[in-house]
Design an enzyme around this catalytic site. Structure first.
Site, PDB file in Angstrom:
ATOM      1  N   ASP A 147      -3.685 -41.723  48.293  1.00 41.05           N
ATOM      2  CA  ASP A 147      -3.181 -41.010  47.123  1.00 41.05           C
ATOM      3  C   ASP A 147      -2.091 -40.017  47.549  1.00 41.05           C
ATOM      4  OD1 ASP A 147      -5.448 -42.323  46.293  1.00 41.05           O
ATOM      5  OD2 ASP A 147      -6.223 -40.652  45.124  1.00 41.05           O
ATOM      6  N   ASP A 171      -9.186 -50.992  41.878  1.00 42.54           N
ATOM      7  CA  ASP A 171      -9.288 -49.994  42.944  1.00 42.54           C
ATOM      8  C   ASP A 171     -10.494 -50.297  43.839  1.00 42.54           C
ATOM      9  OD1 ASP A 171      -9.056 -47.712  44.411  1.00 42.54           O
ATOM     10  OD2 ASP A 171      -9.029 -46.334  42.699  1.00 42.54           O
TER      11      ASP A 171
END
Ligand code: GLA
Length: 532
Positions: A346, A283
């Site tokens: 997200d 990430d």
């Protein structure tokens, strides 16, 4: 906490049952909140036709077969280097030479027998169908602990999810330590960013109970105090037939503000392999501060570094790029030896967010093929409220959750369950265990659906071709009212006459058809397969 004893039985082929093992564990509820589907049925083999492994690398594969337990597995023509555990159905080992190795697998229980050909493709490709599993992020959020992962694995097995292909458990952020207040990491951030990232991470102390040394004297990454036995946990989860995923960042801090892999990439890849991990989500997070600029080269660099380091390990490790689509990652993610890449921010449990995720992928199917998957994010299905601190909640209504699952399958998106399995309910389980719906996600052709046509009343026609002929169609209603869909197959260039099947209800709607008409509820979908 209540301790529960569990007795496991092996079904012997003469029809008798024998005592196999006895184990005790904590936290597994004595009764499940939904009945495991197909628990009383004959075997149904749910594996795709192909499984990819890197030549000479260790791997294991739990055959996904639903049906009554106990079950007995056999494999004909099993290739040299591989072995099958006939009780669990786990195939493990390695293939030393590149090539295609077809075996005939069979599974038998008290109700009957099933058989299917399965081809192992040894070469340089992993994840020939989209990865399927579960992620801890929306279920345990920043409070995740080792025991949560083990509990989830046990429950996923008890609910039979494993038998439908849900095979990876990904431990997301934050499983390492947050550097303490005096740690130089924080001062580096302060000077680089005039405090901005420092504030984003709420500074040292945002995870008060996860502060500590980030690496040992040899530089090896240290799990935090909630993951003290991580190698053993990975072994235990492997024994249950699941693969285990882990999370890190190319920056010094993850998005949650704990230690990432910056300047320790090769060492961390080795640590992940030694610990037994099978999957890494990597990430971007704090790396942006350390990248020279926003050029494509700078975007690729950290992923190339880790992708190569993972490829050099002795076991197969799937590499998941998480950088929210920067630099049109779908065009080059595979160059970094990654198999899946997040395509946007997200996704949240509201219609606007999930519909936006569908539309993002409307025109990106050309970049998808076996081993290369666009990843719109974790599935917002079931109890996904942990990260937003709402616990057992989901703001999508059941219809919207069904549409979400259908669209992720049409898009050939990686399927990572976001919900807390401790809060399982019959509806959620039904969304996760429809083998005909999952089969279009795991289809061996590896195509992704695109948006092919929009009717006057805004009904969207999403479609992709399937392995062995035929195609699948989703008629999606994005409006807030019920709509009538009048769909002529010729509108998307399908001029034949087709046998049409509704995948959710598993019913044939007719044969020799050239069109279909159906009412679609608001934010609902009709998911079909069509064959000549
Ligand atoms: C980012 C990612 C999420 C999750 C969190 C963890 O927001 O996009 O999927 O991994 O970080 O902090």
């Amino acid at each position: 906490m209540k301790k529960i004893s569990v007795l496991l039985f092996i079904f012997c082929l003469n029809g008798s049952f024998s005592l196999y093992a006895q184990s005790t564990f904590n936290r597994t509820p004595s009764s499940l909140k939904a009945a495991p589907p197909s628990a009383n049925e004959k075997p149904q083999i749910n594996s795709p036709e192909f499984y990819g492994t890197r030549t000479g690398k260790e791997f294991f594969y739990q055959l996904p077969v639903s049906g009554q337990r106990p079950m007995r597995f056999e494999a004909e023509h099993l290739s040299e280097g591989l072995k099958l555990d006939k009780v669990t159905g786990i195939i493990s080992g390695k293939l030393e030479k590149a090539g295609r190795y077809t075996i005939k697998i069979s599974a038998q229980n008290q109700k009957g027998k099933a058989a299917k050909d399965l081809t192992f493709v040894a070469g340089d490709k992993l994840a020939l169908t989209p990865p399927m599993g579960w992620s801890s992020w929306y279920s345990y959020g920043r409070k995740v602990k080792e025991e949560d992962i083990l509990t989830t694995a046990k429950l996923m097995k008890q609910y039979g999810l494993e038998y439908y292909g849900w095979s990876i458990l990904e431990i997301d952020d934050p499983w390492t330590n947050q550097p303490g207040e005096k740690d130089p990491v924080w001062s580096a951030f302060k000077t680089k960013t005039e405090n901005k990232v420092y504030e984003y991470h709420e500074g040292p102390g945002n995870l008060t109970d996860r502060i500590g040394p980030t690496r040992d004297q040899n530089g090896v990454l240290l799990p935090n105090k909630y993951f003290t036995n991580i190698a053993q946990t990975v072994k235990d989860i492997h024994a249950l037939g699941f693969k285990v995923g882990i999370y890190s960042s190319p920056g010094p801090l993850t998005c949650g503000g704990v230690a990432g892999s910056y300047q320790h990439e090769v060492q961390d890849a080795a640590y992940f392999a030694e610990t037994g991990f099978d999957y890494l989500k990597y990430d971007w997070c704090s790396y942006g501060i350390f990248a020279k600029d926003n050029s494509l080269e700078e975007l690729k660099k950290p992923y190339r570094l880790m992708g190569t380091a993972l490829k050099n390990q002795p076991r197969d490790i799937i590499f998941s790029l998480c950088q929210y689509g920067m630099g049109e990652v779908w065009k080059w993610g595979h160059e970094t030896d990654g198999q899946l890449w997040r395509t946007g921010d997200d996704v949240r449990d509201n219609w606007k967010s999930v519909y936006h995720a569908f539309k993002m992928l409307a025109d990106k199917s050309a970049y998808v093929q076996p081993g290369r998957w666009n990843d719109p994010d974790i599935l917002q299905i079931g109890a996904v409220g942990a990260e937003s601190r709402e616990g057992n909640s989901n703001h999508l209504n059941p219809q919207e959750q069904k549409t979400l699952m259908s669209m992720w399958c049409l898009l050939s998106a990686p399927l990572l369950i976001g919900s807390n399995i401790e809060h399982m309910d019959p509806f959620t389980l039904s969304l996760l265990t429809n083998n005909e719906v999952i089969a279009i996600n795991q289809d061996a052709l590896g195509k992704a659906a695109g948006l092919k046509y929009t009717l006057d009343n805004q009904i969207e026609i999403w479609s992709k071709d399937l392995y062995g002929g035929g195609f699948t169609v989703g008629l999606l209603n994005p409006t807030d009212q019920e709509q009538n869909a009048e769909f002529l197959f010729a509108l998307i260039g399908k001029n034949g006459k087709y046998k049409v099947r509704d995948l959710w209800t598993k019913t044939d709607l007719g044969s020799g058809l050239q069109q279909i008409s159906s009412k679609i509820p608001p934010h609902g979908i009709l998911l079909l397969s069509l064959k000549d």
